[in-house]
Design a protein around this motif. Structure first.
Motif, PDB file in Angstrom:
ATOM      1  N   THR A   1       0.809  -1.219   0.000  1.00 21.44           N
ATOM      2  CA  THR A   1       0.000   0.000   0.000  1.00 21.44           C
ATOM      3  C   THR A   1       0.843   1.272   0.000  1.00 21.44           C
ATOM      4  O   THR A   1       0.275   2.378   0.025  1.00 21.44           O
ATOM      5  N   LEU A   2       2.151   1.154  -0.039  1.00 18.55           N
ATOM      6  CA  LEU A   2       3.023   2.330   0.019  1.00 18.55           C
ATOM      7  C   LEU A   2       2.698   3.390  -1.029  1.00 18.55           C
ATOM      8  O   LEU A   2       2.666   4.585  -0.711  1.00 18.55           O
ATOM      9  N   PRO A   3       2.435   3.039  -2.289  1.00 18.57           N
ATOM     10  CA  PRO A   3       2.292   4.099  -3.306  1.00 18.57           C
ATOM     11  C   PRO A   3       1.034   4.951  -3.171  1.00 18.57           C
ATOM     12  O   PRO A   3       0.992   6.047  -3.730  1.00 18.57           O
ATOM     13  N   PHE A   4       0.002   4.497  -2.480  1.00 18.82           N
ATOM     14  CA  PHE A   4      -1.295   5.160  -2.558  1.00 18.82           C
ATOM     15  C   PHE A   4      -1.241   6.598  -2.054  1.00 18.82           C
ATOM     16  O   PHE A   4      -1.662   7.530  -2.759  1.00 18.82           O
ATOM     17  N   VAL A   5      -0.776   6.807  -0.840  1.00 16.51           N
ATOM     18  CA  VAL A   5      -0.736   8.163  -0.302  1.00 16.51           C
ATOM     19  C   VAL A   5       0.304   8.997  -1.043  1.00 16.51           C
ATOM     20  O   VAL A   5       0.082  10.175  -1.341  1.00 16.51           O
ATOM     21  N   VAL A   6       1.459   8.396  -1.349  1.00 11.69           N
ATOM     22  CA  VAL A   6       2.516   9.135  -2.047  1.00 11.69           C
ATOM     23  C   VAL A   6       2.000   9.671  -3.376  1.00 11.69           C
ATOM     24  O   VAL A   6       2.165  10.855  -3.706  1.00 11.69           O
ATOM     25  N   ARG A   7       1.339   8.824  -4.148  1.00 15.37           N
ATOM     26  CA  ARG A   7       0.908   9.217  -5.487  1.00 15.37           C
ATOM     27  C   ARG A   7      -0.338  10.103  -5.490  1.00 15.37           C
ATOM     28  O   ARG A   7      -0.614  10.742  -6.509  1.00 15.37           O
ATOM     29  N   THR A   8      -1.074  10.169  -4.398  1.00 15.24           N
ATOM     30  CA  THR A   8      -2.185  11.115  -4.340  1.00 15.24           C
ATOM     31  C   THR A   8      -1.746  12.476  -3.808  1.00 15.24           C
ATOM     32  O   THR A   8      -2.296  13.510  -4.214  1.00 15.24           O
TER      33      THR A   8
END
Length: 279
Positions: free
Chosen positions: A156-163
């Motif tokens: 789930t690492l990319p979700f917050v970073v990419r938003t």
């Protein structure tokens, strides 16, 4: 005067002759509806029907069975922890990638998307090799709840970073400079200017991380060890029920996961709407 009237009526006539785009809109809506129905709505409706077909009592018995309830509790608790960690660390990583130039930033930015490209079962195998009983780093997380959390954090690492990252890129730096010129400190600028702009993206990414954690299977099935009442997550429990030909119980647990995820998404949407009205 006649010239003025003629000039004034010409644009109006031009506007009246512009054809409306209803045909294209109707075709687009119809195509999108058919696709969403075939790919999302009909499968989800089938799961809901199978989970509740035997009545509320059977549904309740299926999700409150000791092994199912333990798996649901672990899944929800681990997903909450993962969502909160992603909320903080994902925002921090996005901030560093946008605001702090450093050697190798492009490579780090590329690696953020690796969990999207890597099959989750491969991620579980990598984590098991790294944190298993023969861990080369001396840290054993296999067959523990901490290992489940680490596996969920990985996928789930990319979700917050990419938003959050696009919002930071588009944020108007002149507002921060103006606030600084008026004597505002770094914390005040962040709290009063930056955070209100980032918060919707932060909440959206956190919700996505939570819902993905609720449904994750591949990265957890190996490192968790699938130990009932201890490290078995809900998705793995559903798989076990299907293998045991207990489709109704599997559908009931799946329906519960779906309901919790929808509740979180609706709550986040209501918070966004409330914030937009107050803004």
């Amino acid at each position: 005067m006649p010239t003025f009237e003629k000039t004034r009526e010409a644009p109006a006539a031009g506007r009246r002759t512009a054809p409306p785009a209803w045909g294209g809109t109707a075709a687009g809506v119809g195509t999108a509806t058919i696709f969403l129905s075939a790919v999302v709505l009909i499968p989800l409706g089938t799961v809901l029907w199978q989970g509740t077909a035997q009545g509320p009592a059977a549904f309740w018995d299926a999700i409150t069975a000791p092994d199912a309830w333990a798996a649901l509790r672990l899944t929800v608790a681990a997903s909450v922890v993962v969502a909160l960690v992603n909320l903080v660390m994902g925002t921090l990583i996005a901030w560093v990638l946008v605001r702090d130039p450093f050697p190798g930033r492009g490579l780090i930015d590329l690696l953020i998307d690796l969990p999207f490209a890597l099959p989750t079962i491969v991620a579980g195998l990598v984590l098991l090799a790294l944190y298993g009983t023969d861990s080369p780093v001396g840290i054993t997380l296999a067959y523990t709840r901490a290992g489940v959390v680490v596996a969920l954090l990985f996928v789930t690492l990319p979700f917050v970073v990419r938003t959050v990252q696009p919002v930071l890129l588009e944020l108007d730096g002149e507002m921060e400079q103006a606030a600084a010129s008026l004597g505002a400190g770094s914390w005040t600028i962040f709290r009063r200017i930056i955070l209100p702009n980032l918060l919707p993206a932060m909440l959206a990414g956190t919700a996505l991380a939570f819902t993905r954690s609720m449904a994750e299977f591949g990265s957890t099935v190996l490192i968790s060890g699938n130990v009932p009442f201890k490290t078995q997550v809900a998705a793995v429990h559903v798989f076990g029920q299907i293998e045991s030909d207990n489709t109704a119980a599997a559908a009931a647990v799946s329906t519960t996961l779906l309901m919790v995820s929808l509740l979180v998404l609706v709550t986040i949407d209501l918070v966004h709407r409330w914030g937009a009205r107050r803004g």
